[in-house]
Design a protein around this motif. Structure first.
Motif, PDB file in Angstrom:
ATOM      1  N   GLU A  42     -23.093 -19.878 -33.575  1.00 45.69           N
ATOM      2  CA  GLU A  42     -22.876 -19.478 -34.971  1.00 45.69           C
ATOM      3  C   GLU A  42     -23.677 -18.241 -35.344  1.00 45.69           C
ATOM      4  O   GLU A  42     -23.187 -17.321 -35.980  1.00 45.69           O
ATOM      5  N   LYS A  43     -24.950 -18.238 -34.905  1.00 44.50           N
ATOM      6  CA  LYS A  43     -25.795 -17.073 -35.202  1.00 44.50           C
ATOM      7  C   LYS A  43     -25.180 -15.820 -34.561  1.00 44.50           C
ATOM      8  O   LYS A  43     -25.121 -14.752 -35.162  1.00 44.50           O
ATOM      9  N   THR A  44     -24.739 -15.984 -33.310  1.00 45.97           N
ATOM     10  CA  THR A  44     -24.123 -14.861 -32.604  1.00 45.97           C
ATOM     11  C   THR A  44     -22.916 -14.339 -33.372  1.00 45.97           C
ATOM     12  O   THR A  44     -22.760 -13.135 -33.574  1.00 45.97           O
ATOM     13  N   ASN A  45     -22.094 -15.257 -33.844  1.00 44.49           N
ATOM     14  CA  ASN A  45     -20.890 -14.831 -34.551  1.00 44.49           C
ATOM     15  C   ASN A  45     -21.238 -14.077 -35.836  1.00 44.49           C
ATOM     16  O   ASN A  45     -20.613 -13.072 -36.162  1.00 44.49           O
ATOM     17  N   GLU A  46     -22.279 -14.566 -36.486  1.00 40.40           N
ATOM     18  CA  GLU A  46     -22.730 -13.913 -37.719  1.00 40.40           C
ATOM     19  C   GLU A  46     -23.183 -12.478 -37.418  1.00 40.40           C
ATOM     20  O   GLU A  46     -22.739 -11.519 -38.061  1.00 40.40           O
ATOM     21  N   ILE A  47     -24.061 -12.345 -36.427  1.00 41.23           N
ATOM     22  CA  ILE A  47     -24.612 -11.020 -36.116  1.00 41.23           C
ATOM     23  C   ILE A  47     -23.516 -10.071 -35.614  1.00 41.23           C
ATOM     24  O   ILE A  47     -23.400  -8.931 -36.049  1.00 41.23           O
ATOM     25  N   LEU A  48     -22.694 -10.595 -34.686  1.00 41.90           N
ATOM     26  CA  LEU A  48     -21.643  -9.749 -34.096  1.00 41.90           C
ATOM     27  C   LEU A  48     -20.639  -9.290 -35.157  1.00 41.90           C
ATOM     28  O   LEU A  48     -20.251  -8.116 -35.191  1.00 41.90           O
ATOM     29  N   THR A  49     -20.233 -10.210 -36.020  1.00 42.27           N
ATOM     30  CA  THR A  49     -19.247  -9.867 -37.051  1.00 42.27           C
ATOM     31  C   THR A  49     -19.786  -8.743 -37.930  1.00 42.27           C
ATOM     32  O   THR A  49     -19.104  -7.752 -38.184  1.00 42.27           O
ATOM     33  N   GLU A  50     -21.033  -8.902 -38.338  1.00 46.91           N
ATOM     34  CA  GLU A  50     -21.647  -7.916 -39.219  1.00 46.91           C
ATOM     35  C   GLU A  50     -21.769  -6.557 -38.509  1.00 46.91           C
ATOM     36  O   GLU A  50     -21.428  -5.512 -39.051  1.00 46.91           O
ATOM     37  N   ARG A  51     -22.238  -6.616 -37.250  1.00 47.56           N
ATOM     38  CA  ARG A  51     -22.484  -5.380 -36.496  1.00 47.56           C
ATOM     39  C   ARG A  51     -21.190  -4.614 -36.196  1.00 47.56           C
ATOM     40  O   ARG A  51     -21.177  -3.383 -36.174  1.00 47.56           O
ATOM     41  N   LEU A  52     -20.112  -5.372 -35.959  1.00 46.31           N
ATOM     42  CA  LEU A  52     -18.870  -4.708 -35.553  1.00 46.31           C
ATOM     43  C   LEU A  52     -17.944  -4.386 -36.729  1.00 46.31           C
ATOM     44  O   LEU A  52     -16.933  -3.708 -36.553  1.00 46.31           O
ATOM     45  N   LYS A  53     -18.324  -4.862 -37.918  1.00 45.50           N
ATOM     46  CA  LYS A  53     -17.475  -4.673 -39.099  1.00 45.50           C
ATOM     47  C   LYS A  53     -17.113  -3.203 -39.313  1.00 45.50           C
ATOM     48  O   LYS A  53     -15.988  -2.860 -39.597  1.00 45.50           O
ATOM     49  N   HIS A  54     -18.118  -2.370 -39.167  1.00 50.22           N
ATOM     50  CA  HIS A  54     -17.861  -0.944 -39.427  1.00 50.22           C
ATOM     51  C   HIS A  54     -17.906  -0.116 -38.146  1.00 50.22           C
ATOM     52  O   HIS A  54     -18.163   1.072 -38.174  1.00 50.22           O
ATOM     53  N   THR A  55     -17.761  -0.791 -37.024  1.00 46.95           N
ATOM     54  CA  THR A  55     -17.790  -0.046 -35.761  1.00 46.95           C
ATOM     55  C   THR A  55     -16.366   0.040 -35.230  1.00 46.95           C
ATOM     56  O   THR A  55     -15.752  -0.977 -34.883  1.00 46.95           O
ATOM     57  N   GLU A  56     -15.877   1.231 -35.180  1.00 43.36           N
ATOM     58  CA  GLU A  56     -14.483   1.458 -34.807  1.00 43.36           C
ATOM     59  C   GLU A  56     -14.231   1.125 -33.340  1.00 43.36           C
ATOM     60  O   GLU A  56     -13.279   0.434 -32.991  1.00 43.36           O
TER      61      GLU A  56
END
Ligand code: ASP
Length: 443
Positions: A152-166
């Motif tokens: 869950e923590k991974t999903n949280e961090i990854l989602t946030e990090r990749l949100k604005h990464t094309e």
């Protein structure tokens, strides 16, 4: 459209392979997130970089006299990467990275740290080659202090990090604890990273690029030129993987499955082929009635006989208790009126057989116990079997034609699989017979 593409080690083993991967990625603008493995084998005799790193770290933590081997191995690893960089004509130097790695190895940074460098360095090269952003997996894949993976923590961090990464390259196989200690998944774990990234970006497809054209109907060592499966459901895949068929790391399925993201297994060396689609459910019929065949060797059967067994309540429990007390798991338990058979793994059972036999006598009081060894199990799996009459009949007549004696039959209640016990010496013949009748006859 968003696609996550994971490339396995053999797909990135040399500059030439990198070029193939590069053109696959550039061919489709949806291929925005790339998860690379470490360079794998360039030929059957070659050694994977991950294995070189394990060896090298082993030398690093030994003392003085191993110094020489350590340097030599590190140099060999460096050369593998340099060859790729030169072959791709990249303006990139890994000197600084290798200086840090060398220092951390001598400081005993850990086996997981050592192994993870394979993917880390390959990720840096891939990002430079594609012009994508490089994201260190240590920042976005999270493990707990006891090395347990935190989904869950991974999903949280990854989602946030990749949100604005094309577009980004995220190396597979490892992550880190909050304190920054590197932890790897088990071997083949880059598949898991790809699946986690696919979940985080809500990808339309998770493409897993390897060196075979998808999941094959049967083991190519037994069936040369075995055809590949076009569409397979997660449940079918689970049945086949359990019986020994491997293409994908088992833990790679869960993150995408829960989001309904299909996995497409593709061949880097034959990108024009569709490969295999792994899906939750499908109305597409498989081309053949069966989806796949897999099998495992090395089983024993313990046959227990007792008159009037069928009317004795609790007999089965007492027998299984004898196995449980010895810490032995059973695979199948077919039973008759006065007989019951327990299939177990030979290597688990061998040293404990007499203890188990005497416990069965003590607990269940049977008339006789007979142990047979060198058995194999073959699983015929297919969602199409449910609605088709005569599948079992065809299997058994094919086996009879090839003189294969069937020692056990077990049809799962989902009608998704039929499991057949045969003697070890008939293992290959049984798989060939079933493949012939369902696949070759229909060609
Ligand atoms: N490089 C790692 C291994 O060889 C992980 C992977 O390739 O998925 O197991």
């Amino acid at each position: 459209m968003k696609k996550v593409v994971k490339f396995g080690g053999s797909s990135l083993a040399s500059a030439e392979q990198f070029r193939k991967a590069g053109s696959i990625i550039r061919n489709d603008s949806a291929r925005r997130y790339v998860v690379p493995s470490a360079p794998g084998k360039r030929n059957p005799e070659d050694i994977k970089v991950t294995d070189l790193l394990y060896q090298c770290y082993k030398q690093a933590i030994l003392h003085d006299d191993s110094e020489h081997d350590f340097e030599e191995l590190l140099e060999k690893i460096k050369e593998r990467y340099q060859e790729i960089i030169d072959g791709l004509k990249l303006d990139l130097s890994l000197e600084g990275e290798f200086r840090i790695i060398r220092e951390n190895f001598t400081k005993k940074a850990g086996r997981d740290y050592a192994a993870s460098r394979g993917e880390y360095l390959n990720g840096i090269i891939m990002a430079a080659y594609l012009g994508y952003e490089f994201i260190d997996a240590a920042e976005v894949i999270r493990f707990g202090e006891n090395k347990e993976f935190d989904a869950e923590k991974t999903n949280e961090i990854l989602t946030e990090r990749l949100k604005h990464t094309e577009k980004a390259v995220i190396p597979g196989f490892y992550g880190a604890s909050e304190g920054g200690k590197i932890v790897t998944f088990s071997r083949g774990g880059s598949d898991i990273t790809g699946s986690l990234v696919a979940r985080a970006v809500q990808a339309d497809t998770y493409e897993n690029w390897t060196d075979v054209s998808g999941f094959l109907i049967a083991d190519p060592r037994i069936i040369p030129n075995a055809r590949s499966i076009e569409v397979i459901t997660y449940r079918e895949l689970r049945e086949l993987s359990y019986m020994g068929a491997t293409v994908l790391h088992e833990d790679a399925i869960f993150p995408v499955r829960r989001e309904g993201i299909p996995i497409n297994i593709r061949n880097t060396n034959a990108p024009e082929e569709e490969g295999t689609w792994i899906v939750e459910s499908t109305c597409q019929k498989s081309r053949y009635i069966i989806t796949g065949i897999a099998g495992k060797r090395g089983f024993c059967s313990v046959n227990i006989e007792k008159d009037m067994m069928n009317s004795e309540i609790g007999f089965g429990r007492k027998v299984l208790q004898a196995f449980e007390d010895q810490g032995i798991s059973f695979e199948h338990v077919p039973s008759g009126i006065d007989t019951m058979t327990v299939f177990v793994h030979q290597d688990e059972f061998m040293d404990k057989e007499q203890k188990v036999a005497s416990a069965i006598h003590r607990l269940a009081g049977p008339d006789a116990i007979e142990i047979e060894s060198d058995l194999a199990l073959v699983a015929v799996v297919g969602r199409g079997m449910k609605s088709t009459r005569g599948t079992a009949g065809r299997i058994f007549s094919a086996l009879a034609h090839k003189n294969v004696n069937v020692r056990m039959i077990d049809q799962g209640s989902s009608e998704l699989n039929i499991i057949i016990g045969v003697s070890d010496s008939d293992f290959e013949k049984a798989i060939q017979a079933i493949y012939e009748i369902f696949v070759e006859v229909q060609l």
